[in-house]
Structures are given as C-alpha cells and as structure tokens.
Design a protein around this motif. Structure first.
Motif, mmCIF file in Angstrom:
data_model
loop_
_atom_site.group_PDB
_atom_site.id
_atom_site.type_symbol
_atom_site.label_atom_id
_atom_site.label_comp_id
_atom_site.label_asym_id
_atom_site.label_seq_id
_atom_site.Cartn_x
_atom_site.Cartn_y
_atom_site.Cartn_z
ATOM 1 N N LEU A 191 -11.742 0.425 -8.761
ATOM 2 C CA LEU A 191 -11.369 1.195 -9.947
ATOM 3 C C LEU A 191 -10.255 2.179 -9.638
ATOM 4 C CD1 LEU A 191 -14.864 1.919 -11.557
ATOM 5 C CD2 LEU A 191 -13.029 0.513 -12.519
ATOM 6 N N TRP A 192 -10.369 2.830 -8.477
ATOM 7 C CA TRP A 192 -9.323 3.782 -8.060
ATOM 8 C C TRP A 192 -7.992 3.059 -7.937
ATOM 9 C CZ3 TRP A 192 -8.260 5.499 -2.447
ATOM 10 C CH2 TRP A 192 -7.257 6.464 -2.435
ATOM 11 N N SER A 193 -8.036 1.866 -7.309
ATOM 12 C CA SER A 193 -6.813 1.091 -7.148
ATOM 13 C C SER A 193 -6.244 0.700 -8.500
ATOM 14 C CB SER A 193 -7.094 -0.155 -6.300
ATOM 15 O OG SER A 193 -5.936 -0.939 -6.176
ATOM 16 N N ASP A 210 -3.180 3.768 -2.504
ATOM 17 C CA ASP A 210 -4.538 3.463 -2.086
ATOM 18 C C ASP A 210 -4.552 2.537 -0.872
ATOM 19 O OD1 ASP A 210 -4.330 0.708 -2.964
ATOM 20 O OD2 ASP A 210 -4.468 1.472 -5.002
ATOM 21 N N LEU A 211 -5.777 2.188 -0.425
ATOM 22 C CA LEU A 211 -5.920 1.352 0.764
ATOM 23 C C LEU A 211 -5.328 -0.034 0.561
ATOM 24 C CD1 LEU A 211 -9.575 2.276 1.839
ATOM 25 C CD2 LEU A 211 -7.428 3.078 2.849
ATOM 26 N N PHE A 212 -5.441 -0.575 -0.658
ATOM 27 C CA PHE A 212 -4.893 -1.899 -0.917
ATOM 28 C C PHE A 212 -3.366 -1.887 -0.800
ATOM 29 C CE2 PHE A 212 -8.938 -2.090 -3.315
ATOM 30 C CZ PHE A 212 -9.519 -3.160 -2.638
ATOM 31 N N MET A 213 -2.729 -0.826 -1.283
ATOM 32 C CA MET A 213 -1.275 -0.725 -1.177
ATOM 33 C C MET A 213 -0.827 -0.564 0.273
ATOM 34 S SD MET A 213 0.096 1.642 -4.274
ATOM 35 C CE MET A 213 -0.406 1.374 -5.971
ATOM 36 N N ARG A 214 -1.585 0.195 1.051
ATOM 37 C CA ARG A 214 -1.188 0.481 2.429
ATOM 38 C C ARG A 214 -1.582 -0.623 3.398
ATOM 39 N NH1 ARG A 214 -3.663 5.522 1.209
ATOM 40 N NH2 ARG A 214 -5.235 5.152 2.819
ATOM 41 N N GLU A 267 2.711 -11.341 -4.772
ATOM 42 C CA GLU A 267 3.455 -10.108 -4.999
ATOM 43 C C GLU A 267 2.717 -8.939 -4.370
ATOM 44 O OE1 GLU A 267 4.571 -9.412 -9.022
ATOM 45 O OE2 GLU A 267 5.215 -11.485 -9.388
ATOM 46 N N ARG A 268 3.479 -7.956 -3.921
ATOM 47 C CA ARG A 268 2.903 -6.703 -3.399
ATOM 48 C C ARG A 268 3.660 -5.528 -3.994
ATOM 49 N NH1 ARG A 268 0.376 -6.464 1.757
ATOM 50 N NH2 ARG A 268 0.249 -4.227 1.310
ATOM 51 N N ILE A 269 2.938 -4.448 -4.287
ATOM 52 C CA ILE A 269 3.593 -3.200 -4.645
ATOM 53 C C ILE A 269 3.184 -2.143 -3.636
ATOM 54 C CG2 ILE A 269 3.878 -3.694 -7.088
ATOM 55 C CD1 ILE A 269 1.439 -1.973 -7.631
ATOM 56 N N ILE A 270 4.147 -1.354 -3.219
ATOM 57 C CA ILE A 270 3.938 -0.357 -2.172
ATOM 58 C C ILE A 270 4.542 0.965 -2.641
ATOM 59 C CG2 ILE A 270 4.451 0.271 0.222
ATOM 60 C CD1 ILE A 270 4.781 -2.803 0.732
ATOM 61 N N LYS A 271 3.761 2.023 -2.527
ATOM 62 C CA LYS A 271 4.248 3.349 -2.927
ATOM 63 C C LYS A 271 4.721 4.104 -1.693
ATOM 64 C CE LYS A 271 1.439 6.501 -4.784
ATOM 65 N NZ LYS A 271 0.649 7.208 -5.829
ATOM 66 N N LEU A 272 5.892 4.721 -1.803
ATOM 67 C CA LEU A 272 6.473 5.479 -0.710
ATOM 68 C C LEU A 272 6.661 6.931 -1.142
ATOM 69 C CD1 LEU A 272 9.269 2.964 0.353
ATOM 70 C CD2 LEU A 272 7.054 3.291 1.450
ATOM 71 N N LYS A 273 6.383 7.813 -0.219
ATOM 72 C CA LYS A 273 6.592 9.247 -0.456
ATOM 73 C C LYS A 273 7.701 9.728 0.471
ATOM 74 C CE LYS A 273 4.280 13.752 -0.575
ATOM 75 N NZ LYS A 273 3.015 14.485 -0.340
ATOM 76 N N VAL A 274 8.688 10.376 -0.105
ATOM 77 C CA VAL A 274 9.846 10.851 0.655
ATOM 78 C C VAL A 274 9.819 12.363 0.731
ATOM 79 C CG1 VAL A 274 12.370 10.986 0.711
ATOM 80 C CG2 VAL A 274 11.244 8.859 0.028
ATOM 81 N N GLU A 275 9.979 12.885 1.936
ATOM 82 C CA GLU A 275 10.017 14.327 2.135
ATOM 83 C C GLU A 275 11.466 14.788 2.211
ATOM 84 O OE1 GLU A 275 7.443 16.049 1.927
ATOM 85 O OE2 GLU A 275 5.865 14.537 2.163
ATOM 86 N N GLY A 276 11.681 16.049 1.925
ATOM 87 C CA GLY A 276 13.032 16.618 1.995
ATOM 88 C C GLY A 276 13.601 16.824 0.604
ATOM 89 N N ALA A 277 14.705 17.540 0.546
ATOM 90 C CA ALA A 277 15.320 17.869 -0.734
ATOM 91 C C ALA A 277 15.829 16.603 -1.407
ATOM 92 C CB ALA A 277 16.475 18.850 -0.529
ATOM 93 N N GLN A 278 15.608 16.490 -2.710
ATOM 94 C CA GLN A 278 16.061 15.342 -3.487
ATOM 95 C C GLN A 278 17.158 15.773 -4.438
ATOM 96 O OE1 GLN A 278 14.601 12.094 -3.117
ATOM 97 N NE2 GLN A 278 13.984 13.177 -1.293
ATOM 98 N N ARG A 279 18.063 14.816 -4.727
ATOM 99 C CA ARG A 279 19.121 15.084 -5.696
ATOM 100 C C ARG A 279 18.649 14.789 -7.097
ATOM 101 N NH1 ARG A 279 24.601 12.589 -3.200
ATOM 102 N NH2 ARG A 279 25.187 12.622 -5.371
#
Length: 353
Positions: free
Chosen positions: A32-34, A311-315, A341-353
C-alpha cells in the motif's frame, strides 16, 4: 498431562498463525505504501528554455541563421540588439559581438551569478565576462563536423562518432583550454566546432559553425544536439543510456550506448513537484532481456550529491555512482525483462536553479 500437551500444541499453532499474519500485514502495508508512493509521483517536465540571441547588428546574417536554427529545434528564440539587451531568464547567446560594452558586461555577470547561462556563436567577444575569456581565429571549415564518442550532455541520444554535413566556408576556430569539453570537431582539421564547460557554478556553450552552412536544413542530429545543449545550459536534467556488461554499461562506452539503441532501451528523467526530487523511468521496449541498463544523468548546476529515494521496491537492486569531472550520476539495475519498466526516485542535494 495430555491436556497440558494439547494446550501447548495449540499455543504453538496460534503463534505460527500470528507470525504469518504479521508478515502478511507487513507485506500488505508495504504494498500500500508503494502504491500511494507511486501515486504521489507527479512529474513536472521542464519546458524548453527561452533563448535570447544578442547581436550588435540587427541585420546580422549569422544571428538570423542561429535564430532560425533554434526555432526549428523547437526553442523559443528572440533576436535582440545589444543596445536594448537586458538579461532576464533562459540562456543568452552572444552572436557577432566583437566587444561587449561595460554596462552590458555588468548585466551579464549579474545574470550568470543569478543562475543564468551564456552561449557564444561564432567568434566570441574579446571582452572577459567574470573569469571567462574565450578567443578564436578565423579559418576555413571542413565539409563535416564529427561528433565526439565520449558521453556528453550536449550529445545525449546521438550516435557516438557520427557526422553532420556542412558546406565549407570561413568559421571561428576556438583556442582550446583544459577546462573545455569539446563535443564536436571539424572532420579533417580536428579543431573544436562545439564546446561546453562549467565554471564557478555557471554553464557556458560555444558553437563555432554557421547554421546557414548545414547541408540538410532540418538535420535530425543537429536539431537534437541543439535541444540537448540548451537544456543542459538552462540547468535541466539531461540523460544518456547504455546496456551491456557492468563495466562498459556503467562507463557508457560508445559500444554500450549503440547497443542501448539497438536493444530499444527507453529512459527519461523528469522533475517532481519537490525541486530536489527527480523521477527516472526505465523501460525495455524490445523482446529480449537487457543486461545492466544504465542511465547517466547530468543534474542541475550546484548539485553536490545524489541518492536513491522512494520505497523498497523502487530502491531494489539499484546502484548509483558519481562520475568524475562533470556533475553527473549513473543509475543502473542488473536486468530488465522484455517490456519491463522501472521507476526510480532520486534525491539531489545542493542548491537548485
């Protein structure tokens, strides 16, 4: 004694059932979380950047040719005389400007510090902008530009080492420096024809060819190069894919990128509503499994780090590797089955434009 034994057995059975129920509930909760996690992934695709072409001569043939090429590539391009120029947003192209007036230099430096990007078409101005000073000399061109085989945000999704046909003429030949990444060279002279670089968090492009010399008016490779180049300059995520063994795919060798196209490996990166989050989509459009599908993503300027989120499925089985030199990361999974198909979420650190 038998009653005690029966009770003990019943308790053990109940404990086993309880453990199974806990596992089932945990798996259900994770599913459900996924599900809700995926429903919340609202992509916000970047619009193609606005381009301002600046020239000292409103009747400049070269400037008009660049506006025409940018427009055919799907970009919104506007021609502005230098005396009326005031940088606001997007990417500024300096074309046919031998020297930039002091007032305009101050505006451009402020524009760059605020996250704007500059491109130079033809002979760059002799005036320094901040710490950037480019120089070039005039000389005859060749009849083709040869694209680099190295992975580059400017050449994303193009065939490594392919050529764009030109008519010969007089062009600007750039004086190169170690900080420059040369994306294309004249076929015989091997002098730079397209270059990109990042300096002090700002992005710069230089293109030394004349769009009016293109043999084919709407050369597909050139139009794609223009779109990728200005998307990168505008700070938008740009991606390139590869498949094969783990080493060649994750280093995006020319062969692994050609193999990705042949295997019908599809991929794309979009921003999410949170400006620090990006969504990577991988898909195998072919009928055979793909080994080590990998995507190099050039992130916005000033991005300092990236991590796999979601979530764990994405990672699951996702590897993330930072590249040397440019602000890019490689995302890879071990395998994609036919039509998977796969979907993957990425988190970017640092200043963004």
């Amino acid at each position: 004694m038998p009653r005690h034994h029966d009770a003990h057995v019943h308790w053990k059975h109940l404990a086993s059932y309880g453990a199974v129920m806990v596992v089932v509930v945990a798996i259900g909760a994770l599913a459900l979380w996924s599900f809700f996690e995926k429903q919340s992934l609202v992509a916000v695709p970047d619009p193609l950047p606005k381009i301002t072409v600046v020239t000292i001569d409103a009747n400049s043939r070269l400037a008009a040719a660049w506006v025409n090429l940018l427009t055919r590539a799907g970009l919104q391009a506007t021609l502005v005389p230098m005396e009326k120029f005031e940088p606001v947003e997007g990417v500024v192209v300096i074309c046919d400007v031998p020297a930039i007036p002091a007032k305009a230099v101050a505006s451009l430096e402020k524009f760059v510090r605020g996250g704007g990007s500059l491109a130079f078409a033809g002979t760059p101005p002799s005036t320094a902008i901040g710490n950037l000073r480019l120089s070039a000399e005039q000389g005859p061109s060749d009849t083709a530009i040869k694209l680099s085989e190295a992975a580059s945000p400017i050449l994303a999704r193009l065939n490594p080492g392919s050529e764009v046909q030109m008519r010969s003429g007089s062009v600007a030949l750039l004086n190169e420096s170690p900080q420059m990444n040369v994306d294309a060279r004249w076929r015989e002279k091997a002098r730079a024809a397209v270059m990109h670089m990042e300096q002090d968090g700002a992005r710069f492009l230089w293109m030394g060819f004349d769009p009016g010399a293109l043999v084919e008016k709407d050369d597909r490779q050139m139009l794609l190069l223009i779109r990728s180049a200005f998307r990168w300059a505008a700070g938008q995520p740009v991606s390139e894919g590869a498949v094969g063994d783990a080493t060649t795919a994750r280093t995006l060798t020319p062969e692994s990128r050609r193999d990705a196209r042949a295997a019908r490996f599809a991929f794309g990166v979009d921003r999410l509503t949170n400006p620090r989050l990006f969504l990577l989509h991988l898909a195998n459009r072919g009928q055979k499994p793909i080994d080590n599908p990998s995507v190099m993503i050039w992130m916005p300027p000033k991005a300092t780090d990236a991590a796999v989120a979601g979530d764990l499925f994405m990672r699951r089985n996702v590897s993330l590797t930072a590249t040397q030199g440019e602000r890019a990361w490689v995302v890879s999974v071990p395998r994609l089955g036919p039509n998977e198909e796969r979907i993957i979420k990425l988190k970017v650190e640092g200043a963004q434009r």
